[in-house]
Design an enzyme around this catalytic site. Structure first.
Site, PDB file in Angstrom:
ATOM      1  N   ARG A   1       1.294   1.351 -12.066  1.00 20.75           N
ATOM      2  CA  ARG A   1       0.790   1.864 -13.258  1.00 20.75           C
ATOM      3  C   ARG A   1       0.385   3.193 -12.956  1.00 20.75           C
ATOM      4  O   ARG A   1      -0.365   3.790 -12.097  1.00 20.75           O
ATOM      5  CB  ARG A   1      -0.460   0.983 -13.592  1.00 20.75           C
ATOM      6  CG  ARG A   1      -0.227  -0.295 -13.939  1.00 20.75           C
ATOM      7  CD  ARG A   1       0.118  -0.524 -15.041  1.00 20.75           C
ATOM      8  NE  ARG A   1       0.483  -2.029 -15.296  1.00 20.75           N
ATOM      9  CZ  ARG A   1       1.357  -2.479 -16.127  1.00 20.75           C
ATOM     10  NH1 ARG A   1       1.846  -1.648 -17.118  1.00 20.75           N
ATOM     11  NH2 ARG A   1       1.600  -3.804 -16.309  1.00 20.75           N
TER      12      ARG A   1
ATOM     13  N   ARG B   1      -5.088   2.186 -21.715  1.00 17.78           N
ATOM     14  CA  ARG B   1      -4.994   2.469 -20.415  1.00 17.78           C
ATOM     15  C   ARG B   1      -6.415   2.954 -19.947  1.00 17.78           C
ATOM     16  O   ARG B   1      -6.888   3.000 -18.767  1.00 17.78           O
ATOM     17  CB  ARG B   1      -3.850   3.600 -20.299  1.00 17.78           C
ATOM     18  CG  ARG B   1      -3.551   3.930 -18.698  1.00 17.78           C
ATOM     19  CD  ARG B   1      -2.679   5.076 -18.627  1.00 17.78           C
ATOM     20  NE  ARG B   1      -1.542   4.595 -19.068  1.00 17.78           N
ATOM     21  CZ  ARG B   1      -0.534   4.010 -18.591  1.00 17.78           C
ATOM     22  NH1 ARG B   1      -0.791   3.543 -17.345  1.00 17.78           N
ATOM     23  NH2 ARG B   1       0.510   3.614 -19.147  1.00 17.78           N
TER      24      ARG B   1
ATOM     25  N   LEU C   1      -2.519   5.992 -13.433  1.00 16.24           N
ATOM     26  CA  LEU C   1      -3.696   5.847 -13.742  1.00 16.24           C
ATOM     27  C   LEU C   1      -4.114   6.973 -14.940  1.00 16.24           C
ATOM     28  O   LEU C   1      -3.662   7.932 -14.874  1.00 16.24           O
ATOM     29  CB  LEU C   1      -4.771   6.474 -12.332  1.00 16.24           C
ATOM     30  CG  LEU C   1      -4.739   5.682 -11.141  1.00 16.24           C
ATOM     31  CD1 LEU C   1      -5.256   6.291 -10.126  1.00 16.24           C
ATOM     32  CD2 LEU C   1      -5.007   4.342 -11.462  1.00 16.24           C
TER      33      LEU C   1
ATOM     34  N   ASP D   1       3.886  11.947  -9.780  1.00 16.40           N
ATOM     35  CA  ASP D   1       4.355  12.150  -8.423  1.00 16.40           C
ATOM     36  C   ASP D   1       4.377  13.725  -8.301  1.00 16.40           C
ATOM     37  O   ASP D   1       5.354  14.181  -7.396  1.00 16.40           O
ATOM     38  CB  ASP D   1       5.665  11.427  -8.087  1.00 16.40           C
ATOM     39  CG  ASP D   1       5.523   9.868  -8.176  1.00 16.40           C
ATOM     40  OD1 ASP D   1       4.418   9.461  -7.842  1.00 16.40           O
ATOM     41  OD2 ASP D   1       6.496   9.158  -8.644  1.00 16.40           O
TER      42      ASP D   1
ATOM     43  N   ASP E   1      -2.250  13.739  -8.463  1.00 13.19           N
ATOM     44  CA  ASP E   1      -2.686  14.812  -9.617  1.00 13.19           C
ATOM     45  C   ASP E   1      -2.289  13.935 -10.871  1.00 13.19           C
ATOM     46  O   ASP E   1      -2.008  12.785 -11.059  1.00 13.19           O
ATOM     47  CB  ASP E   1      -2.399  16.180  -9.274  1.00 13.19           C
ATOM     48  CG  ASP E   1      -0.803  16.223  -9.645  1.00 13.19           C
ATOM     49  OD1 ASP E   1      -0.330  15.204 -10.180  1.00 13.19           O
ATOM     50  OD2 ASP E   1      -0.294  17.519  -9.605  1.00 13.19           O
TER      51      ASP E   1
ATOM     52  N   SER F   1       7.639   9.824   1.061  1.00 11.91           N
ATOM     53  CA  SER F   1       6.465  11.165   1.100  1.00 11.91           C
ATOM     54  C   SER F   1       5.245  10.330   0.648  1.00 11.91           C
ATOM     55  O   SER F   1       5.243   9.221   0.150  1.00 11.91           O
ATOM     56  CB  SER F   1       6.762  11.744  -0.436  1.00 11.91           C
ATOM     57  OG  SER F   1       8.088  12.398  -0.156  1.00 11.91           O
TER      58      SER F   1
ATOM     59  N   ASN G   1      -0.865   8.657  -2.578  1.00 10.10           N
ATOM     60  CA  ASN G   1       0.093   7.904  -3.021  1.00 10.10           C
ATOM     61  C   ASN G   1       1.366   7.917  -2.053  1.00 10.10           C
ATOM     62  O   ASN G   1       1.522   8.918  -1.518  1.00 10.10           O
ATOM     63  CB  ASN G   1       0.424   8.141  -4.253  1.00 10.10           C
ATOM     64  CG  ASN G   1       1.569   7.049  -5.158  1.00 10.10           C
ATOM     65  OD1 ASN G   1       1.555   5.774  -4.752  1.00 10.10           O
ATOM     66  ND2 ASN G   1       2.437   7.765  -6.036  1.00 10.10           N
ATOM     67  N   THR G   2       2.045   6.858  -1.943  1.00  9.08           N
ATOM     68  CA  THR G   2       3.238   6.688  -1.027  1.00  9.08           C
ATOM     69  C   THR G   2       4.249   6.418  -2.266  1.00  9.08           C
ATOM     70  O   THR G   2       4.308   6.277  -3.299  1.00  9.08           O
ATOM     71  CB  THR G   2       3.390   5.589  -0.292  1.00  9.08           C
ATOM     72  OG1 THR G   2       3.372   4.329  -0.972  1.00  9.08           O
ATOM     73  CG2 THR G   2       2.274   5.435   0.645  1.00  9.08           C
ATOM     74  N   HIS G   3       5.571   7.248  -1.978  1.00 11.38           N
ATOM     75  CA  HIS G   3       6.866   7.445  -2.585  1.00 11.38           C
ATOM     76  C   HIS G   3       7.964   7.329  -2.145  1.00 11.38           C
ATOM     77  O   HIS G   3       8.198   7.902  -0.932  1.00 11.38           O
ATOM     78  CB  HIS G   3       6.668   8.716  -3.491  1.00 11.38           C
ATOM     79  CG  HIS G   3       7.730   8.546  -4.764  1.00 11.38           C
ATOM     80  ND1 HIS G   3       7.684   7.874  -5.864  1.00 11.38           N
ATOM     81  CD2 HIS G   3       8.813   9.254  -4.789  1.00 11.38           C
ATOM     82  CE1 HIS G   3       8.608   8.157  -6.590  1.00 11.38           C
ATOM     83  NE2 HIS G   3       9.584   9.022  -5.807  1.00 11.38           N
TER      84      HIS G   3
HETATM   85  C1  GRF Z   1       6.837   1.387  -1.896  1.00  5.69           C
HETATM   86  O1  GRF Z   1       8.101   1.731  -1.816  1.00  5.69           O
HETATM   87  C2  GRF Z   1       6.077   2.188  -3.000  1.00  5.69           C
HETATM   88  O2  GRF Z   1       6.310   3.501  -2.563  1.00  5.69           O
HETATM   89  C3  GRF Z   1       6.978   1.745  -4.377  1.00  5.69           C
HETATM   90  O3  GRF Z   1       7.035   0.494  -4.063  1.00  5.69           O
HETATM   91  C4  GRF Z   1       6.990  -0.109  -2.709  1.00  5.69           C
HETATM   92  C5  GRF Z   1       5.895  -1.017  -2.544  1.00  5.69           C
HETATM   93  O4  GRF Z   1       6.084  -1.866  -1.869  1.00  5.69           O
HETATM   94  N1  GRF Z   1       6.278   2.349  -5.274  1.00  5.69           N
HETATM   95  P1  GRF Z   1       4.803  -3.017  -1.150  1.00  5.69           P
HETATM   96  O5  GRF Z   1       4.346  -3.514  -2.477  1.00  5.69           O
HETATM   97  O6  GRF Z   1       4.187  -1.958  -0.353  1.00  5.69           O
HETATM   98  O7  GRF Z   1       5.666  -4.147  -0.389  1.00  5.69           O
END
Ligand code: GRF
Length: 220
Positions: A90, A64, A92, A144, A140, A135, A106-108
């Site tokens: 993945r 990695r 990081l 998440d 970090d 979220s 990051n989006t979650h």
């Molecule tokens: C999003 O919900 C993201 O948070 C999650 O996978 C999805 C990504 O979708 N980990 P996309 O590739 O932007 O369509």
């Protein structure tokens, strides 16, 4: 103008939304490069906007850390002000988080700290909760676990599947991501406030040292 690198693994619908937003007159950020750990479908969105892509295949590296070094080398060429993980599946390596944080978000698809990890939607359904969420966080070295920049609740409906629930979460994720990127670019969100005090490598070293407490009190 804030320059942004976006890292994806999948369809890139969040990426697409950010590209659409950035194309609006007056939006204070622009995407300069899109990277992925595989031949992601979402590259098509970058290509449609004439944005360069970088593919660093995770499977071709022994560790990695080596993958992370190459990803860093190829993304840093574009000197982005901000790196957005948008569906990058993945983790990081810590050294890369240390290098990019706190300009790394990051989006979650859950209301963190509830349901972290790769299956946030599935885990919320399995837990039988009536609400989950979306979220946007600063990354970090945990999973998440970084500071939350924006989040919103979403109802779980009777009969929801992982797919239907995720499809209702994604538009909220997109909106939050765009708001956060705009807020960073406009100076309304100051990421420097989230800079780790000590890089994680030094924390590990310090906690392995028997006299860590004494060292810490010397520093204080
Ligand atoms: C999003 O919900 C993201 O948070 C999650 O996978 C999805 C990504 O979708 N980990 P996309 O590739 O932007 O369509």
């Amino acid at each position: 103008m804030l320059t942004v690198a976006v890292l994806i693994s999948g369809t890139g619908s969040n990426l697409r939304a950010l590209l659409d937003a950035a194309a609006e007159p007056g939006f204070p950020a622009r995407v300069v490069v899109v990277g992925a750990d595989r031949q992601a479908d979402g590259f098509a969105h970058a290509e449609a906007f004439g944005i360069p892509t970088v593919m660093v295949p995770f499977r071709e590296f022994e560790t990695r850390e080596q993958w992370g070094e190459e990803l860093r080398r190829q993304i840093d060429v574009w000197t982005p002000d901000l790196i957005v993980l948008s569906g990058l599946m993945r983790l990081l390596p810590d050294a890369l988080v240390d290098a990019w944080a706190p300009a790394l978000i990051n989006t979650h698809p859950a209301y963190l700290p509830e349901f972290p990890g790769a299956h946030g939607v599935r885990d919320a359904l399995a837990a039988g909760v009536s609400q989950t969420g979306a979220s946007v966080i600063v990354v970090d070295t945990g999973v998440d676990s970084g500071p939350i920049l924006a989040q919103e609740r979403i109802d779980v409906l009777p009969g929801d599947t992982e797919h239907t629930l995720h499809e209702r979460i994604k538009p909220v994720e997109r909106r939050l991501l765009i708001e956060v990127v705009r807020g960073i670019a406009a100076g309304e969100i100051d990421l420097s406030a989230y800079a780790p005090a000590i890089p994680s490598a030094d924390v590990a070293e310090a906690t392995e040292t028997p006299d860590a407490a004494a060292v810490a009190s010397d520093i204080a």
